[in-house]
Design an enzyme around this catalytic site. Structure first.
Site, PDB file in Angstrom:
ATOM      1  N   GLU A 206       0.851  -1.196   0.000  1.00 24.23           N
ATOM      2  CA  GLU A 206       0.000   0.000   0.000  1.00 24.23           C
ATOM      3  C   GLU A 206       0.882   1.240   0.000  1.00 24.23           C
ATOM      4  O   GLU A 206       2.090   1.161   0.199  1.00 24.23           O
ATOM      5  CB  GLU A 206      -0.960  -0.004   1.199  1.00 24.23           C
ATOM      6  CG  GLU A 206      -0.287   0.128   2.546  1.00 24.23           C
ATOM      7  CD  GLU A 206      -1.230  -0.028   3.735  1.00 24.23           C
ATOM      8  OE1 GLU A 206      -2.325  -0.586   3.578  1.00 24.23           O
ATOM      9  OE2 GLU A 206      -0.840   0.423   4.825  1.00 24.23           O
ATOM     10  N   LYS A 207       0.283   2.387  -0.219  1.00 29.15           N
ATOM     11  CA  LYS A 207       1.010   3.650  -0.210  1.00 29.15           C
ATOM     12  C   LYS A 207       1.582   3.880   1.194  1.00 29.15           C
ATOM     13  O   LYS A 207       0.891   3.662   2.187  1.00 29.15           O
ATOM     14  CB  LYS A 207       0.046   4.786  -0.592  1.00 29.15           C
ATOM     15  CG  LYS A 207       0.670   6.157  -0.662  1.00 29.15           C
ATOM     16  CD  LYS A 207       1.498   6.346  -1.927  1.00 29.15           C
ATOM     17  CE  LYS A 207       2.369   7.594  -1.826  1.00 29.15           C
ATOM     18  NZ  LYS A 207       3.517   7.553  -2.748  1.00 29.15           N
ATOM     19  N   GLU A 281      -7.883   0.772  14.272  1.00 27.08           N
ATOM     20  CA  GLU A 281      -6.688   1.595  14.095  1.00 27.08           C
ATOM     21  C   GLU A 281      -6.726   2.338  12.763  1.00 27.08           C
ATOM     22  O   GLU A 281      -7.064   1.760  11.734  1.00 27.08           O
ATOM     23  CB  GLU A 281      -5.431   0.719  14.151  1.00 27.08           C
ATOM     24  CG  GLU A 281      -5.218   0.076  15.521  1.00 27.08           C
ATOM     25  CD  GLU A 281      -3.849  -0.579  15.677  1.00 27.08           C
ATOM     26  OE1 GLU A 281      -3.381  -0.689  16.820  1.00 27.08           O
ATOM     27  OE2 GLU A 281      -3.241  -0.988  14.665  1.00 27.08           O
ATOM     28  N   GLU A 295      -6.242  -1.337  10.562  1.00 29.37           N
ATOM     29  CA  GLU A 295      -6.590  -2.697  10.972  1.00 29.37           C
ATOM     30  C   GLU A 295      -7.478  -2.611  12.191  1.00 29.37           C
ATOM     31  O   GLU A 295      -7.628  -1.550  12.802  1.00 29.37           O
ATOM     32  CB  GLU A 295      -5.332  -3.519  11.301  1.00 29.37           C
ATOM     33  CG  GLU A 295      -4.561  -3.011  12.505  1.00 29.37           C
ATOM     34  CD  GLU A 295      -3.604  -4.055  13.079  1.00 29.37           C
ATOM     35  OE1 GLU A 295      -3.717  -5.244  12.744  1.00 29.37           O
ATOM     36  OE2 GLU A 295      -2.755  -3.663  13.890  1.00 29.37           O
ATOM     37  N   ARG A 299      -9.364  -7.515  20.352  1.00 32.66           N
ATOM     38  CA  ARG A 299      -8.924  -7.940  21.690  1.00 32.66           C
ATOM     39  C   ARG A 299      -8.726  -6.698  22.542  1.00 32.66           C
ATOM     40  O   ARG A 299      -8.831  -5.578  22.046  1.00 32.66           O
ATOM     41  CB  ARG A 299      -7.588  -8.679  21.562  1.00 32.66           C
ATOM     42  CG  ARG A 299      -6.556  -7.816  20.829  1.00 32.66           C
ATOM     43  CD  ARG A 299      -5.186  -8.421  20.826  1.00 32.66           C
ATOM     44  NE  ARG A 299      -4.299  -7.775  19.877  1.00 32.66           N
ATOM     45  CZ  ARG A 299      -3.555  -6.702  20.115  1.00 32.66           C
ATOM     46  NH1 ARG A 299      -3.598  -6.106  21.287  1.00 32.66           N
ATOM     47  NH2 ARG A 299      -2.772  -6.196  19.184  1.00 32.66           N
ATOM     48  N   ARG A 345       5.412   2.763  28.000  1.00 27.67           N
ATOM     49  CA  ARG A 345       5.739   1.333  28.063  1.00 27.67           C
ATOM     50  C   ARG A 345       7.202   1.202  28.468  1.00 27.67           C
ATOM     51  O   ARG A 345       8.095   1.671  27.739  1.00 27.67           O
ATOM     52  CB  ARG A 345       5.560   0.665  26.699  1.00 27.67           C
ATOM     53  CG  ARG A 345       4.149   0.670  26.186  1.00 27.67           C
ATOM     54  CD  ARG A 345       4.053  -0.248  24.976  1.00 27.67           C
ATOM     55  NE  ARG A 345       2.789  -0.074  24.297  1.00 27.67           N
ATOM     56  CZ  ARG A 345       2.298  -0.942  23.410  1.00 27.67           C
ATOM     57  NH1 ARG A 345       2.991  -2.030  23.094  1.00 27.67           N
ATOM     58  NH2 ARG A 345       1.139  -0.734  22.833  1.00 27.67           N
TER      59      ARG A 345
HETATM   60  P1  ADP Z   1      -1.428  -3.171  20.958  1.00 31.03           P
HETATM   61  O1  ADP Z   1      -2.113  -2.865  19.689  1.00 31.03           O
HETATM   62  O2  ADP Z   1      -2.265  -3.775  22.019  1.00 31.03           O
HETATM   63  O3  ADP Z   1      -0.569  -2.074  21.396  1.00 31.03           O
HETATM   64  P2  ADP Z   1       0.874  -4.591  20.139  1.00 31.03           P
HETATM   65  O4  ADP Z   1       0.927  -4.518  18.656  1.00 31.03           O
HETATM   66  O5  ADP Z   1       1.832  -3.831  20.950  1.00 31.03           O
HETATM   67  O6  ADP Z   1      -0.584  -4.376  20.564  1.00 31.03           O
HETATM   68  O7  ADP Z   1       0.914  -6.118  20.558  1.00 31.03           O
HETATM   69  C1  ADP Z   1       0.625  -6.546  21.851  1.00 31.03           C
HETATM   70  C2  ADP Z   1       1.440  -7.762  22.144  1.00 31.03           C
HETATM   71  O8  ADP Z   1       1.050  -8.797  21.294  1.00 31.03           O
HETATM   72  C3  ADP Z   1       2.905  -7.583  21.943  1.00 31.03           C
HETATM   73  O9  ADP Z   1       3.521  -8.381  22.901  1.00 31.03           O
HETATM   74  C4  ADP Z   1       3.115  -8.092  20.534  1.00 31.03           C
HETATM   75  O10 ADP Z   1       4.448  -8.545  20.386  1.00 31.03           O
HETATM   76  C5  ADP Z   1       2.123  -9.213  20.478  1.00 31.03           C
HETATM   77  N1  ADP Z   1       1.522  -9.451  19.159  1.00 31.03           N
HETATM   78  C6  ADP Z   1       0.533  -8.753  18.578  1.00 31.03           C
HETATM   79  N2  ADP Z   1       0.183  -9.298  17.399  1.00 31.03           N
HETATM   80  C7  ADP Z   1       0.964 -10.388  17.241  1.00 31.03           C
HETATM   81  C8  ADP Z   1       1.085 -11.383  16.231  1.00 31.03           C
HETATM   82  N3  ADP Z   1       0.316 -11.418  15.145  1.00 31.03           N
HETATM   83  N4  ADP Z   1       2.008 -12.331  16.398  1.00 31.03           N
HETATM   84  C9  ADP Z   1       2.783 -12.335  17.482  1.00 31.03           C
HETATM   85  N5  ADP Z   1       2.706 -11.435  18.470  1.00 31.03           N
HETATM   86  C10 ADP Z   1       1.828 -10.478  18.355  1.00 31.03           C
HETATM   87  P1  ADP Z   2       0.544  -4.180  13.412  1.00 31.33           P
HETATM   88  O1  ADP Z   2      -0.409  -5.298  13.156  1.00 31.33           O
HETATM   89  O2  ADP Z   2       1.940  -4.635  13.459  1.00 31.33           O
HETATM   90  O3  ADP Z   2       0.106  -3.330  14.537  1.00 31.33           O
HETATM   91  P2  ADP Z   2      -0.333  -2.013  11.632  1.00 31.33           P
HETATM   92  O4  ADP Z   2      -0.938  -2.257  10.303  1.00 31.33           O
HETATM   93  O5  ADP Z   2      -1.244  -1.608  12.740  1.00 31.33           O
HETATM   94  O6  ADP Z   2       0.471  -3.327  12.056  1.00 31.33           O
HETATM   95  O7  ADP Z   2       0.821  -0.954  11.480  1.00 31.33           O
HETATM   96  C1  ADP Z   2       1.749  -0.703  12.509  1.00 31.33           C
HETATM   97  C2  ADP Z   2       2.389   0.663  12.332  1.00 31.33           C
HETATM   98  O8  ADP Z   2       3.040   0.755  11.068  1.00 31.33           O
HETATM   99  C3  ADP Z   2       1.415   1.817  12.337  1.00 31.33           C
HETATM  100  O9  ADP Z   2       1.103   2.227  13.632  1.00 31.33           O
HETATM  101  C4  ADP Z   2       2.171   2.864  11.535  1.00 31.33           C
HETATM  102  O10 ADP Z   2       3.103   3.542  12.327  1.00 31.33           O
HETATM  103  C5  ADP Z   2       2.918   2.050  10.517  1.00 31.33           C
HETATM  104  N1  ADP Z   2       2.186   1.979   9.244  1.00 31.33           N
HETATM  105  C6  ADP Z   2       1.272   1.081   8.881  1.00 31.33           C
HETATM  106  N2  ADP Z   2       0.779   1.324   7.656  1.00 31.33           N
HETATM  107  C7  ADP Z   2       1.416   2.414   7.197  1.00 31.33           C
HETATM  108  C8  ADP Z   2       1.389   3.186   5.977  1.00 31.33           C
HETATM  109  N3  ADP Z   2       0.609   2.844   4.943  1.00 31.33           N
HETATM  110  N4  ADP Z   2       2.185   4.275   5.880  1.00 31.33           N
HETATM  111  C9  ADP Z   2       2.999   4.628   6.896  1.00 31.33           C
HETATM  112  N5  ADP Z   2       3.094   3.945   8.055  1.00 31.33           N
HETATM  113  C10 ADP Z   2       2.312   2.852   8.226  1.00 31.33           C
HETATM  114 MG    MG Z   3      -1.624  -2.238  14.634  1.00 29.24          MG
END
Ligand code: ADP
Ligand code: ADP
Ligand code: MG
Length: 452
Positions: A206-207, A281, A295, A299, A345
């Site tokens: 994606e962009k 999000e 996304e 939870r 954190r």
């Molecule tokens: P939040 O959106 O609650 O801030 P985080 O992205 O920080 O969540 O993830 C919360 C916890 O879950 C972290 O310990 C992260 O490493 C773990 N986690 C989240 N998604 C996954 C995944 N798909 N696979 C493995 N660990 C994950």
């Molecule tokens: P995760 O499942 O690991 O939480 P997300 O899709 O929520 O993955 O993305 C995690 C982070 O990555 C976002 O909080 C943002 O900072 C960055 N990110 C995701 N998508 C984009 C995008 N299209 N452009 C710039 N940054 C992005």
């Molecule tokens: Mg996320």
């Protein structure tokens, strides 16, 4: 459809660390007994001591313990638990686990299996969001697409782009790409990585938004069709796509955009018949003031205390009540927002590299006083094991406005002592002293720029 009303007597918590303790606390206030699970590496963990009983489910490696579904279901069976709370991470967004719980006659404390399935996958959920009339970034589905087609679609999008794993999470499985030279090798490598890490190598492109804020909306829904939001959280301060400092309200949203983004989140939750706590999000592009669905996390999230501070609602307590089939105790108009809240954190990590730094804690002093909450699981004499997430504590600070929250947070972080291991406490203090942070002029790239 009639909703079966239950009253849980005993809940098993399929997690560890601070979130297991957090769930125990809400259960206790609801008069529910608790069972914790632990790996052999966690015998001395506080969540084990705090639960009414605990069952060892396997060795240190989480695939054999905290992800070991048969062992966890057996633990629930032998202790006579009625329900399982998955916390965050581990099995919390695993639809097969949720389904198996129900088959075993255990309530999965979370949304329905259908909701996890429709929102758990980043590609599927984008399609759903579009149908619900919620703006998203148009993805390029690279699966089975010939290179020439990918090339022409990426050209139309324009660099930079972001490659993402559909099943990714925790900030992993993503890469920014600035040229075709980088694109092809990255696609091959990320596909293999995603397959190994998430069991699914599906990628999309994606962009890449250059100057975004991460804004997310807390949803509270019950099994009777009642859906409300509890406002937004700004989680823009991140390190390698991982959140480290979250705050609410977001200092950059106007009243109008806040209303729009919160109602988009509610619209999406209603569209999928969402029925628990969850978070939608978004990326908010500061240059165009447009927001895009990113996304949904089906939870409870790490940063939920920020919203608890703003609203006074016990999110995990309500999540448990809703899993029992209770009707939501809150209407949208009951939710009153107050104060500015920040969550820090604290990770056991090398402040320079961000790499985990587990080990023996020689001394821990938890901060206190007005406007402070700590959700942690460490204590003096505890050894942080190397096998799990490096987050050891969350310090949540609130005050009547953002400036006072920053002043108070400095006082609070200066009181906090963690000795024996390395932490990112110093990094948080530097952020609080930084004029760009104080004036809210930053994007998700803030730390990558500051740390260089
Ligand atoms: P939040 O959106 O609650 O801030 P985080 O992205 O920080 O969540 O993830 C919360 C916890 O879950 C972290 O310990 C992260 O490493 C773990 N986690 C989240 N998604 C996954 C995944 N798909 N696979 C493995 N660990 C994950
Ligand atoms: P995760 O499942 O690991 O939480 P997300 O899709 O929520 O993955 O993305 C995690 C982070 O990555 C976002 O909080 C943002 O900072 C960055 N990110 C995701 N998508 C984009 C995008 N299209 N452009 C710039 N940054 C992005
Ligand atoms: Mg996320």
């Amino acid at each position: 459809m009639t909703i079966e009303k239950k009253k849980f007597k005993k809940v098993l918590i399929a997690n560890r660390g601070e979130i297991a303790i957090r769930v125990i606390r809400s259960c206790r206030e609801l008069g529910i007994e608790t069972v914790s699970i632990h790996s052999t590496a966690d015998e001395d963990s506080l969540h084990v001591k705090m639960a009414d009983e605990s069952v060892c489910v396997g060795p240190a490696k989480s695939t054999f313990s905290y992800l070991n579904i048969p062992q966890i279901l057996s633990a629930a069976d032998i202790t006579g638990a009625d329900a399982i709370h998955p916390g965050y991470g581990f099995l919390s967004e695993n639809d097969e686990f949720a389904e198996m719980c129900e088959k075993w006659g255990l309530t999965f404390i979370g949304p329905s299996v259908k909701c996890i399935q429709s929102m758990g996958d980043k590609i599927e959920s984008k399609i759903t969001a579009k149908k619900a009339n919620v703006p998203t970034l148009e993805p390029i589905y690279v699966k089975d697409m010939p290179e020439s087609e990918i090339e022409s679609q990426v050209r139309t999008l324009g660099f930079p782009v972001l490659i993402k794993a559909s099943a990714g999470g925790g900030g992993r499985g993503m890469k920014r790409i600035d040229s075709f030279d980088e694109l092809w090798p990255a696609l091959t490598r990320l596909q293999e990585e995603a397959k190994a890490a998430f069991g699914d190598g599906t990628l999309f492109i994606e962009k890449y938004i250059e100057n975004p804020r991460h804004i997310e909306v807390q949803i509270l829904a019950d099994k009777h069709g009642n859906v409300i939001h509890l406002g937004e959280r700004d989680c823009t301060i991140q390190r390698r796509f991982q959140k480290i400092l979250e705050e609410a309200p977001s200092p950059v949203l106007t009243k109008e955009v806040r209303e729009e983004i919160c109602s988009a989140a509610v619209r999406l939750a209603k569209f999928v018949h969402y029925d628990s706590v969850g978070t939608v999000e978004f990326l908010y592009d500061q240059d165009t003031q447009k927001f895009y669905f990113m996304e949904m996390n089906t939870r409870i999230q790490v940063e939920h205390p920020v919203t608890e501070g703003r609203t006074g609602v016990d999110l995990i307590g309500e999540q448990i009540r809703h899993a029992q089939g209770d009707i939501s105790r809150f209407k949208q108009s009951d939710i009153i927002f107050r104060n500015h809240v920040m969550e820090f954190r604290i990770n056991a990590e090398d402040p320079k590299t961000g790499m985990p730094s587990p080990g023996y804690i020689t001394h821990y002093h938890r901060p206190g006083g007005i406007g402070v909450r700590t959700d942690d699981y460490i204590y003096t004499g505890y050894t942080v094991p190397p096998y799990y997430d490096s987050m050891i504590s969350k310090i949540i600070v609130q005050a009547d406005n953002r400036d006072n929250c920053i002043t108070r947070a400095k006082r609070v972080l200066n009181e906090t002592v963690v000795s024996g291991i390395q932490t990112n406490l110093g990094l948080h203090k530097e952020i609080l002293d930084d004029p760009d942070f104080v004036s809210s002029q930053f994007s998700t790239n803030y730390l990558s720029k500051k740390l260089n």
